[in-house]
Scaffold this motif. Structure first.
Motif: not given
Length: 252
Positions: A228-250
């Motif tokens: 939430x502070x800067x643009x990130x590379x694709x691998x790092x952004x995708x890793x953090x997105x999952x850790x944050x809690x964003x996922x496909x609907x269950x």
């Protein structure tokens, strides 16, 4: 844009945006309307919070490059429209938060961007990405200002939960990846070099000493608010997105 090629990240990490990049738009109405709509969407999508906040800073002077960046967010949303926040019935009633700052990240005025993610158990319930008011003279100062903003948010949420009859058993933890800012929160001595941060300093320190919060250091690789502070590379952004809690609907 529904048939556009999806983008893997909401903002390009290699081409920074500035106030003067690109050619001014002859009519910025569409730009302003689209960014305004995205501001509402960011209330449920923490992964686009930084990109939307950044592009909101160019409302007064929108250019072709800024408009291209807006369309990149829309392309990102096309590819992630099934992603969302999942709130489970099995959850631990505890508060904790991640706070981070990108020191002097703005190339126009060299102000820093501060961000936080507040969790209730394993669920993100509040987040923010916002340019700080005033230039920070060190990374510690930028991080400490972000800690102060996070402390205010966590304190308010804790008070709200109390009014709803929900009590937390432990002091909320705020995780910061800057050692200087972390040590400053618990240091009872007020250093003269930080006197320009007196209000934030005493605000955070008083809450720490009262046991209302605790500030802990974590490694930068575990800092979820980094997205939430800067643009990130694709691998790092995708890793953090999952850790944050964003996922496909269950399945329901």
């Amino acid at each position: 844009m529904t048939t556009a090629t999806p983008a893997t990240t909401p903002m390009c990490a290699t081409t920074p945006l500035t106030l003067h990049t690109g050619t001014p738009l002859p009519d910025p109405t569409e730009y302003r309307a689209t960014v305004g709509s995205l501001q509402y969407l960011s209330l449920t999508c923490p992964d686009i919070s930084y990109a939307v906040n950044k592009l909101s800073q160019y409302m007064h002077r929108s250019t072709t490059d800024h408009w291209t960046a807006v369309k990149r967010i829309l392309r990102y949303l096309v590819g992630t429209h099934t992603n969302g926040l999942f709130f489970s019935t099995q959850n631990t009633p505890s508060l904790h938060a991640f706070t981070d700052a990108d020191w002097a990240g703005d190339k126009d005025d060299y102000m820093s961007t501060g961000a936080y993610l507040v969790y209730y158990g394993s669920h993100p319930i509040a987040w923010s990405s916002k340019k700080q008011s005033g230039i920070a003279r060190s990374s510690t100062e930028a991080e400490y200002r972000s800690v102060a903003n996070t402390t205010a948010e966590v304190t308010w949420i804790k008070s709200l939960l109390t009014e709803l009859g929900i009590k937390t058993t432990t002091a909320p933890a705020i995780y910061c990846d800057n050692k200087g800012a972390t040590y400053l929160c618990a240091n009872p001595m007020f250093h003269s070099r930080m006197k320009h941060l007196a209000l934030d300093y005493h605000f955070v320190r008083n809450h720490v000493q009262a046991g209302n919060i605790r500030v802990s250091h974590i490694h930068s690789s575990d800092q979820l608010a980094d997205a939430l502070t800067k643009p990130l590379s694709r691998p790092l952004f995708h890793t953090l997105r999952v850790k944050i809690g964003l996922a496909t609907p269950r399945p329901s």
